[in-house]
Design a protein around this motif. Sequence first.
Motif, short mmCIF file in Angstrom:
data_model
loop_
_atom_site.label_atom_id
_atom_site.label_comp_id
_atom_site.label_asym_id
_atom_site.label_seq_id
_atom_site.Cartn_x
_atom_site.Cartn_y
_atom_site.Cartn_z
N ALA A 1 0.65 -1.14 0.12
CA ALA A 1 -0.04 -0.02 0.02
C ALA A 1 0.68 1.11 0.14
O ALA A 1 0.31 2.32 0.48
CB ALA A 1 -0.84 -0.19 1.23
N ARG A 2 1.93 1.17 -0.75
CA ARG A 2 2.89 2.26 -0.61
C ARG A 2 3.47 2.55 -2.14
O ARG A 2 3.98 1.59 -2.93
CB ARG A 2 4.14 2.19 0.46
N LEU A 3 3.55 3.67 -2.50
CA LEU A 3 4.28 3.96 -3.76
C LEU A 3 5.61 4.78 -3.49
O LEU A 3 5.71 5.17 -2.41
CB LEU A 3 3.34 4.79 -4.73
N TYR A 4 6.40 5.17 -4.45
CA TYR A 4 7.52 5.94 -4.23
C TYR A 4 7.61 7.21 -4.98
O TYR A 4 7.64 7.59 -6.03
CB TYR A 4 8.73 4.88 -4.74
N THR A 5 7.99 8.31 -4.17
CA THR A 5 8.20 9.39 -4.69
C THR A 5 9.56 10.27 -3.95
O THR A 5 9.44 11.48 -3.94
CB THR A 5 6.98 10.65 -4.16
N GLY A 6 10.50 9.38 -3.67
CA GLY A 6 11.75 9.78 -3.09
C GLY A 6 11.46 9.38 -1.52
O GLY A 6 12.33 9.11 -1.02
N GLU A 7 10.22 8.77 -1.30
CA GLU A 7 10.09 8.30 -0.22
C GLU A 7 8.83 7.27 -0.25
O GLU A 7 8.02 7.54 -1.40
CB GLU A 7 9.91 9.19 1.18
N TRP A 8 8.71 6.20 0.59
CA TRP A 8 7.52 5.33 0.52
C TRP A 8 6.37 5.99 1.28
O TRP A 8 6.44 6.18 2.19
CB TRP A 8 8.19 3.88 0.94
N GLN A 9 5.22 6.11 0.48
CA GLN A 9 4.11 6.85 1.09
C GLN A 9 2.83 6.05 0.36
O GLN A 9 2.79 5.57 -0.48
CB GLN A 9 4.20 8.30 0.77
N LEU B 1 24.50 4.17 -10.87
CA LEU B 1 23.83 3.25 -12.08
C LEU B 1 24.62 1.73 -11.51
O LEU B 1 24.06 0.83 -11.43
CB LEU B 1 24.00 3.54 -13.29
N ARG B 2 25.94 1.92 -11.40
CA ARG B 2 26.77 0.71 -10.97
C ARG B 2 26.29 -0.04 -9.80
O ARG B 2 25.92 -1.20 -9.76
CB ARG B 2 28.12 1.02 -10.68
N THR B 3 25.88 0.80 -8.74
CA THR B 3 25.34 0.47 -7.45
C THR B 3 24.05 -0.58 -7.72
O THR B 3 23.99 -1.57 -6.90
CB THR B 3 25.20 1.38 -6.56
N ALA B 4 23.31 0.11 -8.46
CA ALA B 4 21.96 -0.45 -8.92
C ALA B 4 22.12 -1.95 -9.44
O ALA B 4 21.38 -2.61 -9.16
CB ALA B 4 21.06 0.31 -9.48
N ALA B 5 23.21 -1.87 -10.23
CA ALA B 5 23.46 -3.18 -11.07
C ALA B 5 23.97 -4.26 -9.98
O ALA B 5 23.49 -5.48 -10.16
CB ALA B 5 24.40 -2.95 -12.24
N VAL B 6 24.65 -3.93 -9.02
CA VAL B 6 25.48 -4.79 -8.03
C VAL B 6 24.26 -5.26 -6.98
O VAL B 6 24.22 -6.28 -6.82
CB VAL B 6 26.41 -4.01 -7.32
N GLY C 1 21.53 5.05 -4.11
CA GLY C 1 21.74 6.44 -3.76
C GLY C 1 21.06 7.42 -4.61
O GLY C 1 21.69 8.55 -4.43
N VAL C 2 20.21 7.19 -5.67
CA VAL C 2 19.67 8.32 -6.38
C VAL C 2 19.04 9.29 -5.46
O VAL C 2 18.37 9.13 -4.43
CB VAL C 2 18.78 7.64 -7.09
N PRO C 3 19.46 10.73 -5.48
CA PRO C 3 18.74 11.77 -4.78
C PRO C 3 17.38 11.78 -4.68
O PRO C 3 16.61 11.58 -5.80
CB PRO C 3 19.31 13.08 -5.22
N ARG C 4 16.61 12.21 -3.48
CA ARG C 4 15.52 12.23 -3.19
C ARG C 4 14.86 13.09 -4.36
O ARG C 4 15.20 14.23 -4.61
CB ARG C 4 15.14 12.46 -1.86
N PRO D 1 28.91 15.52 -10.25
CA PRO D 1 29.96 14.93 -11.16
C PRO D 1 29.70 13.65 -11.87
O PRO D 1 28.78 12.62 -11.17
CB PRO D 1 31.08 14.65 -9.95
N TYR D 2 30.08 13.58 -13.07
CA TYR D 2 29.66 12.49 -13.87
C TYR D 2 29.72 11.10 -13.36
O TYR D 2 29.01 10.29 -13.43
CB TYR D 2 30.13 12.41 -15.45
N GLU D 3 30.93 11.13 -12.57
CA GLU D 3 31.33 9.72 -12.00
C GLU D 3 30.29 9.39 -10.74
O GLU D 3 29.79 8.22 -10.43
CB GLU D 3 32.87 9.87 -11.33
N ALA D 4 29.68 10.36 -10.09
CA ALA D 4 28.80 10.42 -9.16
C ALA D 4 27.30 9.69 -9.86
O ALA D 4 26.91 8.65 -9.32
CB ALA D 4 28.23 11.55 -8.21
N ARG D 5 27.07 9.98 -11.05
CA ARG D 5 25.75 9.52 -11.56
C ARG D 5 26.16 8.15 -12.04
O ARG D 5 25.33 7.14 -11.78
CB ARG D 5 25.32 10.29 -12.68
N ALA D 6 27.31 7.97 -12.51
CA ALA D 6 27.53 6.46 -13.00
C ALA D 6 27.85 5.55 -11.81
O ALA D 6 27.27 4.31 -11.90
CB ALA D 6 29.14 6.68 -13.60
#
Length: 489
Positions: free
Chosen positions: A15-23, A78-83, A202-205, A70-75
């Motif tokens: 019963a929750r969806l995601y908007t940067g937090e679960w609500q 994505l890498r962490t999501a894959a792991v 770690g994607v920003p809220r 920084p581009y490396e922070a965005r990268a």
Amino acid sequence: MTDTSLLLGKDIWHARLYTGEWQAGTLPPAEVIEPATGAPLGPLALADAELVCRSAADASRAQPAWYAMPYEARAKVLRTAAVLAEAHFEELVDWLVKESGSTRNKAAFEASVTIKLLHECSGLPSRSQGEVLPSTPGRLSLARRRPLGVIGVISPFNFPLYLAMRAVAPALAMGNAVVLKPDPRTAVCGGLVIARLFELAGVPRGVLHVLPGGADAGAALTSAPHVAMIQFTGSTGAGRKVGEAAARNLKKASLELGGKNSLIVLDDADLDIAVANAAWGAYLHQGQICMATGRILVQRPIYARFLDRLVAKAKTLAAGDPARSDAALGPLINAQQRDHAYRIVQAAQQAGATLEAGGGYEGLFFQPTVLGGVQPDNPAFREEIFGPVAVVVPFDSDDDAIRMANDTEYGLSAAIISRDVGRAIRLGEQLRTGLLHINDQTVNDEVVNPFGGVGASGNGSSIGGPANWEEFTQWQWMTVKGEAPLYPL
């Protein structure tokens, strides 16, 4: 208490969806249903149009800071999501099996290709993002790629995890924010799982919102002023409405739609190989794939033998609960889809086709079906079935095959099987299709390739591989001079 062994425990998503937090959602929850058994899997939060618009505005505010990282922070996100996806691979597979009716092999492939996609997209932020253009002395002229802003993604039920992620991941990698509306029938494996992966990565809220909802939520996404682009994957009928609404609101639209895809089997083909390809293309995921082999065009000298072997193959394939058996086919997604497939099978017979195998169903389990003797005026030749129905059509010459394959409003995928590769290529060059496979079947996607159809299969756009830069960014021309000139006017 949170079960830390799970990626997506029920305490997180029920019963929750995601908007940067679960609500909680803004509409009464719907029940997630396992199509194989009809059993409830948990309450699904739903978003109304107002929440969609509010999320789009929030995403628009969060996007500039995400792009400025920084581009490396965005990268790294994505890498962490894959792991994380790799670490929770079996959980992803289980959700795809239970919620979408996938067989375990299909679910494992889908989870694997999604992980490959995340790894590929993690390299996008570090790639060249423009060109230096010729100009006059003393002026630097640049063409550079910039994010569009907020991307609205409307994703389907059939490959729910991958077909949502193939838009979400590159859009985020290039600095956009995303509002994802997954199909409510597969909103956990095709939406909330994605939210959880990126939240933990770690994607920003505010940069990613995942909002299950109905047609009103999708309509709100196409009209919300803060949404710059819609990426839609689904039926041609729904895609026409999405494209019309996006154009009316001056939004870029990427439409990946249906198909009536032809597999052409030439008279020099190896019959066993041809039948194996045809069965895979027609029956994989119960035929619920936009690239499914919707027509099997077989040259007349080998037609009877091919049909006999395909019928024998179909009769060995069992449909059953994929969570509790190793059945080759799982259930169709719901009764509406089952009834649509059954209607076309019945109409095909009334129009002169012969039912060679299958044709019936039990619950949502539709028998692997073979229709023979189908002619171009038959409904099974024209309509996208989205069920496990092999439509076999005889033809005489190569020109006949070309004419039949092109005799459709669709233009997504086509395939040709022949020992003579030169002949197959010459034939293939005359087909109106976005995807062409020589000595393979019609269902293919490898992440690194541009993917898109023509005609009623799409609006000429492509997604994936090198096409992602075209889809999820826009050009900006920038010039730089040492000092401003004094113009004579």
